[in-house]
Write a protein that holds these residues in place. Sequence first.
Motif, PDB file in Angstrom:
ATOM      1  N   UNK A  11       0.800  -1.220   0.000  1.00  0.00           N
ATOM      2  CA  UNK A  11       0.000   0.000   0.000  1.00  0.00           C
ATOM      3  C   UNK A  11       0.825   1.259   0.000  1.00  0.00           C
ATOM      4  N   UNK A  12       0.128   2.331   0.220  1.00  0.00           N
ATOM      5  CA  UNK A  12       0.761   3.635   0.237  1.00  0.00           C
ATOM      6  C   UNK A  12       1.418   3.935   1.569  1.00  0.00           C
ATOM      7  N   UNK A  13       1.970   5.107   1.632  1.00  0.00           N
ATOM      8  CA  UNK A  13       2.695   5.561   2.816  1.00  0.00           C
ATOM      9  C   UNK A  13       2.269   6.971   3.172  1.00  0.00           C
ATOM     10  N   UNK A  14       2.381   7.274   4.444  1.00  0.00           N
ATOM     11  CA  UNK A  14       2.337   8.648   4.910  1.00  0.00           C
ATOM     12  C   UNK A  14       3.698   8.938   5.518  1.00  0.00           C
ATOM     13  N   UNK A  15       4.313  10.006   5.075  1.00  0.00           N
ATOM     14  CA  UNK A  15       5.569  10.474   5.645  1.00  0.00           C
ATOM     15  C   UNK A  15       5.280  11.880   6.165  1.00  0.00           C
ATOM     16  N   UNK A  16       5.526  12.071   7.440  1.00  0.00           N
ATOM     17  CA  UNK A  16       5.182  13.331   8.095  1.00  0.00           C
ATOM     18  C   UNK A  16       6.399  13.858   8.840  1.00  0.00           C
ATOM     19  N   UNK A  17       6.850  15.034   8.462  1.00  0.00           N
ATOM     20  CA  UNK A  17       7.999  15.658   9.120  1.00  0.00           C
ATOM     21  C   UNK A  17       7.533  16.836   9.954  1.00  0.00           C
ATOM     22  N   UNK A  18       7.969  16.852  11.174  1.00  0.00           N
ATOM     23  CA  UNK A  18       7.793  18.036  12.008  1.00  0.00           C
ATOM     24  C   UNK A  18       9.036  18.891  11.783  1.00  0.00           C
ATOM     25  N   UNK A  19       8.826  20.121  11.415  1.00  0.00           N
ATOM     26  CA  UNK A  19       9.917  21.078  11.327  1.00  0.00           C
ATOM     27  C   UNK A  19       9.626  22.163  12.353  1.00  0.00           C
ATOM     28  N   UNK A  20      10.656  22.814  12.837  1.00  0.00           N
ATOM     29  CA  UNK A  20      10.455  23.849  13.855  1.00  0.00           C
ATOM     30  C   UNK A  20       9.467  24.895  13.357  1.00  0.00           C
ATOM     31  N   UNK A  21       9.420  25.087  12.053  1.00  0.00           N
ATOM     32  CA  UNK A  21       8.557  26.099  11.450  1.00  0.00           C
ATOM     33  C   UNK A  21       7.157  25.576  11.125  1.00  0.00           C
ATOM     34  N   UNK A  22       6.867  24.302  11.272  1.00  0.00           N
ATOM     35  CA  UNK A  22       5.547  23.667  11.156  1.00  0.00           C
ATOM     36  C   UNK A  22       5.670  22.229  10.663  1.00  0.00           C
ATOM     37  N   UNK A  23       5.283  21.927   9.382  1.00  0.00           N
ATOM     38  CA  UNK A  23       5.323  20.527   8.954  1.00  0.00           C
ATOM     39  C   UNK A  23       5.406  20.369   7.431  1.00  0.00           C
ATOM     40  N   UNK A  24       5.791  19.153   7.043  1.00  0.00           N
ATOM     41  CA  UNK A  24       5.796  18.705   5.653  1.00  0.00           C
ATOM     42  C   UNK A  24       5.179  17.314   5.658  1.00  0.00           C
ATOM     43  N   UNK A  25       4.204  17.069   4.778  1.00  0.00           N
ATOM     44  CA  UNK A  25       3.626  15.728   4.724  1.00  0.00           C
ATOM     45  C   UNK A  25       3.459  15.272   3.278  1.00  0.00           C
ATOM     46  N   UNK A  26       3.624  13.949   3.110  1.00  0.00           N
ATOM     47  CA  UNK A  26       3.415  13.297   1.816  1.00  0.00           C
ATOM     48  C   UNK A  26       2.553  12.074   2.075  1.00  0.00           C
ATOM     49  N   UNK A  27       1.471  11.940   1.315  1.00  0.00           N
ATOM     50  CA  UNK A  27       0.578  10.780   1.402  1.00  0.00           C
ATOM     51  C   UNK A  27       0.539  10.153   0.011  1.00  0.00           C
ATOM     52  N   UNK A  28       0.796   8.836  -0.076  1.00  0.00           N
ATOM     53  CA  UNK A  28       0.899   8.207  -1.396  1.00  0.00           C
ATOM     54  C   UNK A  28      -0.144   7.111  -1.614  1.00  0.00           C
ATOM     55  N   UNK A  29      -0.559   6.988  -2.863  1.00  0.00           N
ATOM     56  CA  UNK A  29      -1.433   5.922  -3.344  1.00  0.00           C
ATOM     57  C   UNK A  29      -0.744   5.340  -4.580  1.00  0.00           C
ATOM     58  N   UNK A  30       0.224   4.422  -4.386  1.00  0.00           N
ATOM     59  CA  UNK A  30       0.975   3.909  -5.537  1.00  0.00           C
ATOM     60  C   UNK A  30       0.102   3.204  -6.565  1.00  0.00           C
TER      61      UNK A  30
END
Length: 124
Positions: A61-80
């Motif tokens: 299946x897909x993945x969620x990659x979630x980064x916390x950065x001091x300035x807020x966040x970056x997220x990637x959600x995938x549906x391969x």
Amino acid sequence: MRGVAGGEAVVVGRHVYGNLYDCNSEVLRDEGRLIQIVRNAAKIANATLVSVNTYKFGANGGLTVFAIVAESHISVHTWPEHAFATVDVYTCGNTDPEAAFNYIAKELGAQRVEVFRGDRSLRR
């Protein structure tokens, strides 16, 4: 900038988010590669990486990659299975969320990109 009620608004953050179509499905399944892409995106945005977490949806299946950065966040959600991903880059301060978003889209091999932008403002 004027707020809805006529008061001053101060932009405290910028949000760049969107949908990535016809991506490389192998990259969308590759947890290690996605983690590295998100780490690099934080650097490109001039953001301070705090942590990266992932969640995998089943063996293929897909993945969620979630980064916390001091300035807020970056997220990637995938549906391969659909060669599709969604990306959010929300940062404040002296950062470049647009550059990070564009880098992620390129690394995922997106053939079509829908991008949206919004300011997060403090209303006075």
